[in-house]
Design a protein around this motif. Structure first.
Motif, PDB file in Angstrom:
ATOM      1  N   GLY A   1       0.799  -1.219   0.000  1.00 27.53           N
ATOM      2  CA  GLY A   1       0.000   0.000   0.000  1.00 27.53           C
ATOM      3  C   GLY A   1       0.829   1.266   0.000  1.00 27.53           C
ATOM      4  N   LYS A   2       0.127   2.376  -0.121  1.00 26.44           N
ATOM      5  CA  LYS A   2       0.757   3.690  -0.110  1.00 26.44           C
ATOM      6  C   LYS A   2      -0.107   4.623   0.731  1.00 26.44           C
ATOM      7  CE  LYS A   2       2.130   7.512  -3.131  1.00 26.44           C
ATOM      8  NZ  LYS A   2       2.150   8.006  -4.521  1.00 26.44           N
ATOM      9  N   GLU A   3       0.560   5.423   1.572  1.00 21.35           N
ATOM     10  CA  GLU A   3      -0.105   6.393   2.432  1.00 21.35           C
ATOM     11  C   GLU A   3       0.582   7.732   2.212  1.00 21.35           C
ATOM     12  OE1 GLU A   3      -1.376   6.638   7.116  1.00 21.35           O
ATOM     13  OE2 GLU A   3       0.478   5.608   6.599  1.00 21.35           O
ATOM     14  N   TRP A   4      -0.210   8.798   1.943  1.00 20.01           N
ATOM     15  CA  TRP A   4       0.390  10.094   1.682  1.00 20.01           C
ATOM     16  C   TRP A   4      -0.544  11.238   2.030  1.00 20.01           C
ATOM     17  CZ3 TRP A   4      -1.920   7.141  -1.982  1.00 20.01           C
ATOM     18  CH2 TRP A   4      -2.752   7.748  -2.905  1.00 20.01           C
ATOM     19  N   ILE A   5       0.042  12.419   2.142  1.00 14.23           N
ATOM     20  CA  ILE A   5      -0.725  13.639   2.349  1.00 14.23           C
ATOM     21  C   ILE A   5      -0.355  14.617   1.244  1.00 14.23           C
ATOM     22  CG2 ILE A   5      -1.074  13.459   4.841  1.00 14.23           C
ATOM     23  CD1 ILE A   5       1.379  15.161   5.294  1.00 14.23           C
ATOM     24  N   THR A   6      -1.289  15.513   0.949  1.00 13.22           N
ATOM     25  CA  THR A   6      -1.003  16.574  -0.013  1.00 13.22           C
ATOM     26  C   THR A   6      -1.134  17.911   0.708  1.00 13.22           C
ATOM     27  OG1 THR A   6      -3.293  16.720  -0.779  1.00 13.22           O
ATOM     28  CG2 THR A   6      -1.843  15.224  -1.974  1.00 13.22           C
ATOM     29  N   GLU A   7      -0.378  18.876   0.217  1.00 15.39           N
ATOM     30  CA  GLU A   7      -0.430  20.202   0.814  1.00 15.39           C
ATOM     31  C   GLU A   7      -0.483  21.247  -0.283  1.00 15.39           C
ATOM     32  OE1 GLU A   7       2.175  22.748   1.152  1.00 15.39           O
ATOM     33  OE2 GLU A   7       3.552  21.703  -0.149  1.00 15.39           O
ATOM     34  N   ASN A   8      -1.052  22.386   0.073  1.00 21.73           N
ATOM     35  CA  ASN A   8      -1.155  23.519  -0.832  1.00 21.73           C
ATOM     36  C   ASN A   8      -0.835  24.762  -0.021  1.00 21.73           C
ATOM     37  OD1 ASN A   8      -1.719  25.317  -2.856  1.00 21.73           O
ATOM     38  ND2 ASN A   8      -3.901  24.855  -2.949  1.00 21.73           N
ATOM     39  N   ALA A   9       0.154  25.534  -0.477  1.00 22.70           N
ATOM     40  CA  ALA A   9       0.578  26.750   0.228  1.00 22.70           C
ATOM     41  C   ALA A   9       0.928  26.454   1.689  1.00 22.70           C
ATOM     42  CB  ALA A   9      -0.490  27.839   0.122  1.00 22.70           C
ATOM     43  N   ASN A  10       1.641  25.348   1.914  1.00 25.93           N
ATOM     44  CA  ASN A  10       2.092  24.924   3.243  1.00 25.93           C
ATOM     45  C   ASN A  10       0.969  24.545   4.199  1.00 25.93           C
ATOM     46  OD1 ASN A  10       4.876  25.160   2.713  1.00 25.93           O
ATOM     47  ND2 ASN A  10       4.734  27.363   2.967  1.00 25.93           N
ATOM     48  N   VAL A  11      -0.202  24.218   3.671  1.00 21.18           N
ATOM     49  CA  VAL A  11      -1.320  23.748   4.489  1.00 21.18           C
ATOM     50  C   VAL A  11      -1.675  22.335   4.025  1.00 21.18           C
ATOM     51  CG1 VAL A  11      -3.740  24.096   5.116  1.00 21.18           C
ATOM     52  CG2 VAL A  11      -2.230  26.068   4.831  1.00 21.18           C
ATOM     53  N   ILE A  12      -1.655  21.385   4.957  1.00 20.64           N
ATOM     54  CA  ILE A  12      -2.025  20.009   4.610  1.00 20.64           C
ATOM     55  C   ILE A  12      -3.513  19.987   4.313  1.00 20.64           C
ATOM     56  CG2 ILE A  12      -2.168  17.644   5.444  1.00 20.64           C
ATOM     57  CD1 ILE A  12       0.282  18.283   7.193  1.00 20.64           C
ATOM     58  N   CYS A  13      -3.873  19.483   3.128  1.00 22.46           N
ATOM     59  CA  CYS A  13      -5.281  19.555   2.720  1.00 22.46           C
ATOM     60  C   CYS A  13      -5.927  18.196   2.441  1.00 22.46           C
ATOM     61  CB  CYS A  13      -5.440  20.468   1.515  1.00 22.46           C
ATOM     62  SG  CYS A  13      -4.373  20.109   0.137  1.00 22.46           S
ATOM     63  N   GLU A  14      -5.137  17.129   2.278  1.00 21.81           N
ATOM     64  CA  GLU A  14      -5.725  15.816   2.029  1.00 21.81           C
ATOM     65  C   GLU A  14      -4.854  14.722   2.635  1.00 21.81           C
ATOM     66  OE1 GLU A  14      -7.861  15.727  -2.192  1.00 21.81           O
ATOM     67  OE2 GLU A  14      -5.722  16.195  -2.321  1.00 21.81           O
ATOM     68  N   TYR A  15      -5.536  13.641   3.029  1.00 19.64           N
ATOM     69  CA  TYR A  15      -4.875  12.416   3.479  1.00 19.64           C
ATOM     70  C   TYR A  15      -5.381  11.296   2.586  1.00 19.64           C
ATOM     71  CZ  TYR A  15      -4.058   8.155   6.114  1.00 19.64           C
ATOM     72  OH  TYR A  15      -3.682   6.889   6.481  1.00 19.64           O
ATOM     73  N   TRP A  16      -4.475  10.427   2.141  1.00 22.40           N
ATOM     74  CA  TRP A  16      -4.817   9.307   1.272  1.00 22.40           C
ATOM     75  C   TRP A  16      -4.172   8.022   1.783  1.00 22.40           C
ATOM     76  CZ3 TRP A  16      -7.711   9.697  -3.242  1.00 22.40           C
ATOM     77  CH2 TRP A  16      -7.937  10.989  -3.721  1.00 22.40           C
TER      78      TRP A  16
END
Length: 100
Positions: A46-61
């Motif tokens: 599996g894979k676990e990751w987060i995404t950020e925009n303008a230094n704000v974490i906005c999603e968890y996957w």
């Protein structure tokens, strides 16, 4: 944890108005694989990751697979995240680590 370390903490409640929350916490040891995408963990299962925009974490996957070939996805979790302002009510609910 040391002051320069980062942890991923996921707070869980039976309903939004619940008085008590539980949590799952662990130290992040991942890496940015491209701008805005931080891989927390990646294995053949599996894979676990987060995404950020303008230094704000906005999603968890999280995506899990049935075997090392990664052909069949067996689990997918996606959370849209937003910053929460801290106040006395939130601080009371989100004590970390839990008091003894």
């Amino acid at each position: 944890m040391l002051p320069d370390q980062i942890a991923l903490v996921i707070w869980l409640a039976s309903e939004p108005a619940a008085e008590n929350y539980t949590y799952n916490a662990r130290r992040l040891r991942g890496r940015f694989v491209k701008p805005g995408e931080y891989v927390i963990d990646e294995t053949s299962q599996g894979k676990e990751w987060i995404t950020e925009n303008a230094n704000v974490i906005c999603e968890y996957w999280y995506v899990g697979f049935d075997n090392d070939a990664r052909k069949t996805e067996i689990k997918r979790t996606h959370l849209t995240l937003q910053p929460v302002s801290r106040d006395d009510r939130i601080n009371r609910r989100l004590e970390y680590p839990e008091p003894e």
